[in-house]
Design a protein around this motif. Sequence first.
Motif, PDB file in Angstrom:
ATOM      1  N   ASN A 380       0.880  -1.171   0.000  1.00 29.95           N
ATOM      2  CA  ASN A 380       0.000   0.000   0.000  1.00 29.95           C
ATOM      3  C   ASN A 380       0.917   1.221   0.000  1.00 29.95           C
ATOM      4  OD1 ASN A 380      -2.174   1.728   0.471  1.00 29.95           O
ATOM      5  ND2 ASN A 380      -2.338   1.217   2.653  1.00 29.95           N
ATOM      6  N   ILE A 381       1.387   1.581  -1.204  1.00 26.52           N
ATOM      7  CA  ILE A 381       2.431   2.603  -1.295  1.00 26.52           C
ATOM      8  C   ILE A 381       1.873   3.885  -1.893  1.00 26.52           C
ATOM      9  CG2 ILE A 381       4.755   3.089  -2.155  1.00 26.52           C
ATOM     10  CD1 ILE A 381       5.035   0.112  -2.745  1.00 26.52           C
ATOM     11  N   VAL A 382       2.256   5.002  -1.311  1.00 27.47           N
ATOM     12  CA  VAL A 382       1.836   6.278  -1.888  1.00 27.47           C
ATOM     13  C   VAL A 382       3.062   7.178  -2.034  1.00 27.47           C
ATOM     14  CG1 VAL A 382       1.176   7.216   0.369  1.00 27.47           C
ATOM     15  CG2 VAL A 382       0.229   8.222  -1.686  1.00 27.47           C
ATOM     16  N   ALA A 383       3.162   7.802  -3.198  1.00 31.08           N
ATOM     17  CA  ALA A 383       4.285   8.724  -3.436  1.00 31.08           C
ATOM     18  C   ALA A 383       3.779  10.137  -3.219  1.00 31.08           C
ATOM     19  CB  ALA A 383       4.796   8.561  -4.859  1.00 31.08           C
ATOM     20  N   ILE A 384       4.485  10.879  -2.410  1.00 29.51           N
ATOM     21  CA  ILE A 384       4.069  12.259  -2.129  1.00 29.51           C
ATOM     22  C   ILE A 384       5.154  13.221  -2.620  1.00 29.51           C
ATOM     23  CG2 ILE A 384       3.390  13.908  -0.349  1.00 29.51           C
ATOM     24  CD1 ILE A 384       1.410  11.716  -0.452  1.00 29.51           C
ATOM     25  N   ASP A 385       4.732  14.173  -3.420  1.00 35.94           N
ATOM     26  CA  ASP A 385       5.665  15.191  -3.921  1.00 35.94           C
ATOM     27  C   ASP A 385       5.628  16.419  -3.016  1.00 35.94           C
ATOM     28  OD1 ASP A 385       6.248  13.612  -6.025  1.00 35.94           O
ATOM     29  OD2 ASP A 385       5.152  14.766  -7.524  1.00 35.94           O
ATOM     30  N   TYR A 386       6.796  16.958  -2.749  1.00 38.57           N
ATOM     31  CA  TYR A 386       6.865  18.180  -1.931  1.00 38.57           C
ATOM     32  C   TYR A 386       7.465  19.309  -2.741  1.00 38.57           C
ATOM     33  CZ  TYR A 386       5.823  15.198   2.019  1.00 38.57           C
ATOM     34  OH  TYR A 386       5.208  14.322   2.872  1.00 38.57           O
ATOM     35  N   ASP A 387       6.916  20.476  -2.612  1.00 38.80           N
ATOM     36  CA  ASP A 387       7.516  21.647  -3.245  1.00 38.80           C
ATOM     37  C   ASP A 387       7.014  22.902  -2.551  1.00 38.80           C
ATOM     38  OD1 ASP A 387       5.219  22.655  -4.334  1.00 38.80           O
ATOM     39  OD2 ASP A 387       5.914  22.576  -6.383  1.00 38.80           O
ATOM     40  N   PRO A 388       7.560  24.086  -2.891  1.00 31.95           N
ATOM     41  CA  PRO A 388       7.285  25.257  -2.076  1.00 31.95           C
ATOM     42  C   PRO A 388       5.803  25.554  -1.927  1.00 31.95           C
ATOM     43  CG  PRO A 388       8.877  25.782  -3.792  1.00 31.95           C
ATOM     44  CD  PRO A 388       8.469  24.377  -3.993  1.00 31.95           C
ATOM     45  N   SER A 389       5.006  25.220  -2.922  1.00 29.27           N
ATOM     46  CA  SER A 389       3.617  25.615  -2.753  1.00 29.27           C
ATOM     47  C   SER A 389       2.632  24.459  -2.897  1.00 29.27           C
ATOM     48  CB  SER A 389       3.274  26.758  -3.700  1.00 29.27           C
ATOM     49  OG  SER A 389       3.847  26.540  -4.954  1.00 29.27           O
ATOM     50  N   ALA A 390       3.125  23.235  -2.796  1.00 25.00           N
ATOM     51  CA  ALA A 390       2.189  22.115  -2.764  1.00 25.00           C
ATOM     52  C   ALA A 390       1.382  22.279  -1.481  1.00 25.00           C
ATOM     53  CB  ALA A 390       2.950  20.804  -2.740  1.00 25.00           C
ATOM     54  N   SER A 391       0.065  22.145  -1.577  1.00 25.14           N
ATOM     55  CA  SER A 391      -0.721  22.426  -0.379  1.00 25.14           C
ATOM     56  C   SER A 391      -0.739  21.217   0.549  1.00 25.14           C
ATOM     57  CB  SER A 391      -2.134  22.854  -0.760  1.00 25.14           C
ATOM     58  OG  SER A 391      -2.906  21.729  -1.091  1.00 25.14           O
ATOM     59  N   HIS A 392      -0.703  21.504   1.816  1.00 21.10           N
ATOM     60  CA  HIS A 392      -0.705  20.428   2.812  1.00 21.10           C
ATOM     61  C   HIS A 392      -1.914  19.534   2.645  1.00 21.10           C
ATOM     62  CE1 HIS A 392       1.881  22.845   5.850  1.00 21.10           C
ATOM     63  NE2 HIS A 392       2.310  22.919   4.625  1.00 21.10           N
ATOM     64  N   ILE A 393      -3.046  20.165   2.339  1.00 21.46           N
ATOM     65  CA  ILE A 393      -4.287  19.396   2.318  1.00 21.46           C
ATOM     66  C   ILE A 393      -4.234  18.313   1.243  1.00 21.46           C
ATOM     67  CG2 ILE A 393      -5.552  20.979   0.815  1.00 21.46           C
ATOM     68  CD1 ILE A 393      -7.995  20.399   2.627  1.00 21.46           C
ATOM     69  N   ASN A 394      -3.630  18.674   0.102  1.00 20.72           N
ATOM     70  CA  ASN A 394      -3.483  17.700  -0.959  1.00 20.72           C
ATOM     71  C   ASN A 394      -2.631  16.517  -0.527  1.00 20.72           C
ATOM     72  OD1 ASN A 394      -4.523  17.531  -3.533  1.00 20.72           O
ATOM     73  ND2 ASN A 394      -3.676  19.522  -4.075  1.00 20.72           N
ATOM     74  N   GLN A 395      -1.531  16.839   0.148  1.00 20.77           N
ATOM     75  CA  GLN A 395      -0.622  15.798   0.607  1.00 20.77           C
ATOM     76  C   GLN A 395      -1.297  14.942   1.675  1.00 20.77           C
ATOM     77  OE1 GLN A 395       2.482  18.376   1.926  1.00 20.77           O
ATOM     78  NE2 GLN A 395       3.395  18.572  -0.103  1.00 20.77           N
ATOM     79  N   GLU A 396      -1.898  15.618   2.628  1.00 17.51           N
ATOM     80  CA  GLU A 396      -2.512  14.882   3.735  1.00 17.51           C
ATOM     81  C   GLU A 396      -3.655  14.005   3.252  1.00 17.51           C
ATOM     82  OE1 GLU A 396      -3.483  17.746   6.731  1.00 17.51           O
ATOM     83  OE2 GLU A 396      -1.371  18.105   7.223  1.00 17.51           O
ATOM     84  N   ASN A 397      -4.383  14.517   2.270  1.00 15.14           N
ATOM     85  CA  ASN A 397      -5.505  13.747   1.747  1.00 15.14           C
ATOM     86  C   ASN A 397      -5.036  12.423   1.150  1.00 15.14           C
ATOM     87  OD1 ASN A 397      -8.113  13.211   1.142  1.00 15.14           O
ATOM     88  ND2 ASN A 397      -8.273  14.666  -0.548  1.00 15.14           N
ATOM     89  N   ARG A 398      -3.926  12.462   0.447  1.00 15.49           N
ATOM     90  CA  ARG A 398      -3.405  11.236  -0.157  1.00 15.49           C
ATOM     91  C   ARG A 398      -2.871  10.280   0.909  1.00 15.49           C
ATOM     92  NH1 ARG A 398      -4.197  14.900  -3.300  1.00 15.49           N
ATOM     93  NH2 ARG A 398      -4.504  14.678  -5.528  1.00 15.49           N
ATOM     94  N   ILE A 399      -2.268  10.868   1.927  1.00 17.95           N
ATOM     95  CA  ILE A 399      -1.773  10.020   3.012  1.00 17.95           C
ATOM     96  C   ILE A 399      -2.944   9.393   3.753  1.00 17.95           C
ATOM     97  CG2 ILE A 399      -0.411   9.988   5.135  1.00 17.95           C
ATOM     98  CD1 ILE A 399       1.179  12.364   3.964  1.00 17.95           C
ATOM     99  N   LYS A 400      -4.010  10.178   3.903  1.00 15.38           N
ATOM    100  CA  LYS A 400      -5.182   9.650   4.607  1.00 15.38           C
ATOM    101  C   LYS A 400      -5.805   8.485   3.851  1.00 15.38           C
ATOM    102  CE  LYS A 400      -6.706  13.523   7.447  1.00 15.38           C
ATOM    103  NZ  LYS A 400      -7.564  14.718   7.476  1.00 15.38           N
ATOM    104  N   LEU A 401      -5.797   8.590   2.526  1.00 14.15           N
ATOM    105  CA  LEU A 401      -6.327   7.479   1.730  1.00 14.15           C
ATOM    106  C   LEU A 401      -5.522   6.213   2.001  1.00 14.15           C
ATOM    107  CD1 LEU A 401      -8.038   6.209  -0.511  1.00 14.15           C
ATOM    108  CD2 LEU A 401      -6.437   7.142  -2.174  1.00 14.15           C
ATOM    109  N   MET A 402      -4.197   6.376   2.001  1.00 13.51           N
ATOM    110  CA  MET A 402      -3.328   5.240   2.277  1.00 13.51           C
ATOM    111  C   MET A 402      -3.629   4.685   3.679  1.00 13.51           C
ATOM    112  SD  MET A 402      -0.291   4.369   3.926  1.00 13.51           S
ATOM    113  CE  MET A 402       0.380   5.959   4.325  1.00 13.51           C
ATOM    114  N   LEU A 403      -3.826   5.615   4.633  1.00  7.37           N
ATOM    115  CA  LEU A 403      -4.080   5.197   6.017  1.00  7.37           C
ATOM    116  C   LEU A 403      -5.431   4.489   6.160  1.00  7.37           C
ATOM    117  CD1 LEU A 403      -2.738   8.253   8.022  1.00  7.37           C
ATOM    118  CD2 LEU A 403      -1.836   5.933   8.059  1.00  7.37           C
ATOM    119  N   SER A 404      -6.433   4.941   5.383  1.00  8.35           N
ATOM    120  CA  SER A 404      -7.746   4.283   5.456  1.00  8.35           C
ATOM    121  C   SER A 404      -7.598   2.812   5.126  1.00  8.35           C
ATOM    122  CB  SER A 404      -8.724   4.911   4.459  1.00  8.35           C
ATOM    123  OG  SER A 404      -8.836   6.284   4.671  1.00  8.35           O
TER     124      SER A 404
END
Lengths: 410, 979
Positions: A380-404
């Motif tokens: 159950n792998i998720v790749a998260i991209d980080y950059d100066p203006s990537a919004s936290h909510i987008n990142q967290e949402n994808r992590i939450k899906l993985m966590l579900s």
Amino acid sequence: MNNRVEFTLEMKKTHKILIPNMLPIHFKMFEDILKSEGYDVELLTSTHPQIVDEGVKNVHNDTCYPALLVIGQMIDALKSGKYDLDHVALIITQTGGGCRASNYIHLLRKALANNNMEQIPVISLNFAGLEKNEGFQLSPKILVKLVYTVLYGDMIMWISNQCLPYEKHLGDTKSMIEKWQKEICRQLHSTQFLHCTRNYQKMLKDFSSIERIHEKKPKVGIVGEIYMKYSPLGNNNLEKFLLEEGAEPVVSGLLDFVLYCAENMILDYKLYFMNYFTMTLAKLAKSYLIHHQRKMIRAIEKNKVFTNMSDFNTVKEMANGYISKGVKMGEGWLLTSEIMDLIHLGVNNIICTQPFGCLPNHIVAKGMMRKIKDHYPQSNIVAIDYDPSASHINQENRIKLMLSNATQSI
Amino acid sequence: MTLRLGLDVGSTTIKAVVLDENDCLLYKSYERHKSFVREMAYQKICELENILQGHVIQVSISGSAGHGIAAMTHLDLIQEVFATTKAVRHYNPESDVVIELGGEDAKIIFLKGALEERMNSTCAGGTGAFIDQMASLLNVSLEEMDELSLKHDKLYPIASRCGVFAKTDIQPLINQGADKANIAASIFQAVVDQTITTLAQGRRIEGKVLFLGGPLTFNKGLRERFKVTLKLDDKDALCPDLSPYSVALGASLFAGSQKKTYSYEKLKQLLKKCSEANVVNAHSEPLFKNDKEYLEFKNRHYQANIQKRNLKNYTDKAYLGIDAGSTTTKIVLLSEDDQILFSNYSSNHGNPIDVVKEQLNMIYQINPTVNIASSAVTGYGEDLIQKGFHIDHGLVETMAHYTAARHFNPNVDFIIDIGGQDMKCFKIKDGRIDDIILNEACSSGCGSFLETFANSLGYDIEQFAQLGLASQHPVDLGSRCTVFMNSSVKEAQKNGASVEDISAGLARSVVKNALYKVIRIHDVSELGTNIVVQGGTFLNDTVLRSFEQELNCEVIRPSIAGLMGAYGAALYAKENENKTSTLLTLAQLKQFSHHSVATNCQGCTNHCNLTINTFEDGVKCIAGNKCEKPVTGKKFNSDIFNVYQYKLTQLYEYANKSKPSSKGRIGLPLVLNMFENLPFWHTFFTELGYEVVLSNKSSKALYNSGQHTIPSDTVCYPAKIFHGHILSLLEKNVEAVFYPALTYNFDEGLSDNCYNCPVVAYYPENIAANIDFHNTAFYYPYLSLNNQKAFEIKFFEYFKKQGIHFKMKEIHEAAEKAYHEYDCFKSKIKNYAAQAIDYANQHHCPMICLAGRPYHIDEEINHGISNLLSNLGCVVLSEDSLCDDTLKEKRQVLNQWTYHARLYQAAEKVSQMDHCELIQLVSFGCGLDSITSDEIKSILKEKGKYYTQIKIDEIDNLGAAKIRIRSLLLAMKEGGNHE
């Protein structure tokens, strides 16, 4: 072409060296290594948003996020007025590999020049003989201290992550981490730090004494580009977020990365007959480090409380059949190996952190996922991209899906 | 009774469903929330009083904007994709794959086999929002667009990476007058392609496919494109009635499994509290501290006003200027004393020709005897308008803008123009344009972005700008690309930011984007002291104010900020008046008509999409062509030296040098560094006795064929096209495909180290892991060509392991020849380049060094830029042809890549040559070029040369590149070597 400002012997007495932060547990102790060797140093622990602003202003916007953060953090500190700009120096690592990271130091110098601070010396911390400074040399003493500290840091990080999600009294683990950081820092000023087996035993005993609840929580492995993997500034405090979401973060140590670098020097000779001399040195270093890693692993095993980590030689072979060991830029084959190792340890939930547009990760991370998923459908792998203006909510949402999914499979 | 309420609060809409204990659907709704997220959620609960009152309620909340509400109310949260999976398993258990497109998210769920749920990465945002944007660009409603798309007869290639890119492709199509039906269908196709590349990531979409979410439910045309592309039957393409409610349904199912229950009153109270809560975003300064400041600002800018004169009674000479921009057409009629007789700023609505015709008619109507003595046109639509209306002059946009700005401030040293689609900045030194900065395709979407954003929130742009001025705490929305801003707005909405604060925040982002991303200033003083701002976007006072605040200085904004291009063109027309003007007269204009036909060029295998506009008088204007063949019959100006063309022809020659062999056929994909090493490998394998087969020439179709196997959608185009090349080789039934992994490149003695970039070095790993080779072998040994001995041994060992036994002797002999051939090839290129330079010097031709990577000579990758240069009369050189190993200088960066070292060398060499400039070609996503470009720029600047960079990607549009190149040529002509 202006000449580089060297860090002279004289400066050792007059200058304060600023260190960018990457791994909170380790770097605090690195600070003391240098202090114990007579340097005046300060670890930058700032996290405010202006760091990103400075980074955006001073670094080309297509450069990867870690460079932007590290340089942003330094320029921000220099502009804060806290330091005497004629008596301050900077230090930054330089791996010398085929990735952009080897160029951070030059980007930093450009940023300094653009801010009229070209007088500030920048020390390159590298093991590839890239740049030398008279006043700052990696003496055997420093190197030994570094090795021990990396190991202590790895140990504290590994076992504290197994306590944090389960501690009965909030804050117990944190104070234990601080206690041991202090202890190691103290020991670095004498030769006490060399007694690692004794230290490991005490550490393990201390951490096992933390009262913990018995609850099954999903384990989530973090792999990725080294800075994004470890730095809370980079990954928006990912470990903390996972804890809050009721998961147990699993983060492998820094030593594996060091060993990976050594292994690549050996492979350069094996594959291309390059640099016989470097290869022999790397071989020596590798066996020395592995010897020490085994000590740590044996200690955890004897203590019987915590899940153990894999040793480097096991991790190394994990990616066979997926990616060749010739892939040596960035985190290279190690990243794929770490994913496989986690799966074999039963940690099927994995977050792969990377700066947006990270070149090696197109291959070693995203490129390998299809194949891994085919062979290990439960992963159950998720790749998260980080950059100066990537919004936290987008990142967290994808992590939450993985966590579900992670929670569901418990 | 216990009722289960599911709320799905997405980026643009709010959906609610209520289920009873028997899973019977009592209520469903789907509405746009216009960013009133918490208010709408509360209102929804109020509306549901009749249904919910008196029952025990279980509730859970989902959706991207739902996270914030859940956090504030402590209602159970369910991740939206997880919710969808739950709903689908319950209502449509037969599905194999689910494709769900939302306002800004795209999701795919594979249910059969290993469960896989994926969401689009942060890069490839907007799908629903993207379709909205495109519809407004086409000036049709969503329904109309859907209907139109069903009537298409052809598809245009539209970049599918992300909305901004696609827009750049669509805009020229609109300008060329392509049929809207075809454009509409192409837009849907782009969404389909995007979904496949970014989400499927190598996994096949097959079996029963369920389409969910608003855009897929409401757009039949979009589902059609999916069906055709995925080759689905009607019975396998499902779109249930409940499609837009799936997340809400999943949420209500989930609510049933949770322990918490609420009474109606309690729930209402919770959401009421939530809607009233005051969320303060991070502190930021208001645009104006008080009314006084605002008035001062207003008055100051009122001064840069241009007087208007009455056209009706005007009898002197008049001058016409037209700026046919990407989204709008601007027209100015100038009097002898530089005042405005007539002006117009109108949206193209997809057809600039009609706009110009209408406005010219208008001018003649007001004053039928007006004497238009001269006319000029500039902008994207220059060709089309000039041919159609017989305009006297055409000029580059940059020149037009400078001419206009100079009129307001003769000492102007910096001009920034933010228009609908593009951003232009010029630095002026000694009365000449010294530096031109244009936005890359990726940071575009400046003005039209604000406009579509305003529309999506339910405002027009004037209202939206006006609201922004009153903002007290503008939100910080980041400053990367517009897609990222969408997500940031989402986050701000989550935190309850007001429309005022969002408007001001967006304006600040546009400004920051311009300053720090496009111009990349370090210090405000770099911009100069006499700044003129212009372009339609600056008419927005919120943007203007934000700009001044960010720079902390006062700038001039002419009242005709939106008309500056046209005004400049008119001034230019006046300065360059011919004896008689060729402009259509009133009588001719009455006869004027045109029609456009879309067709494919048959000139070569590229089959470019052409739009042919034919005017009443028989004049034809062809648009969409990449070369001059459909116009002049010749593919490119072959009289002039072009190293790119020469290299490419020489490489393709190798295909004819292959010899049939019984030993076997080995395929070489012509990608990445094979463009450099083909002479080596071709010779090597031919000598070993194999028949060497080359992959097909690159094309969009070839790229599309391999699209579904690409694991990372943000890698550069030259790498992504690799997949198509491999598939073309597999179709040729070769026994094996060979492409070595080369960590190290040839050490040419120019650099500190000789690496390849990570992508070039290791891409074969991605090929091996993501493409099914069936019975064909794929060999990708790790080799280094630097040490011949090591190469021979390693090659031998590798193939021995594969069960192929070469003799060391034959390897050695083949290697000798291969190394020799490689050297010959290189010197051939250098000799040709030397001739080219001689020729240029004798004939006084301008020379352009196109500095990129070896693979940039591929015409699908450079989109024909080298031919374009040839046709403009330039001798084209390449970076490797200018390398000179006597020039190794210490760089300010770690010079560790072989190909990049050549760039520095070429830059050094160019700075020593007269009449020669350098254009750097940069592939989107090439991280290494963020390091090289700064260094090259500083090398060139030091010697007083221009630095021009052209970013290339899938986008099949040379519009921006043309402006750059023409501006550069103009500057070369004007200034010679401008030191």
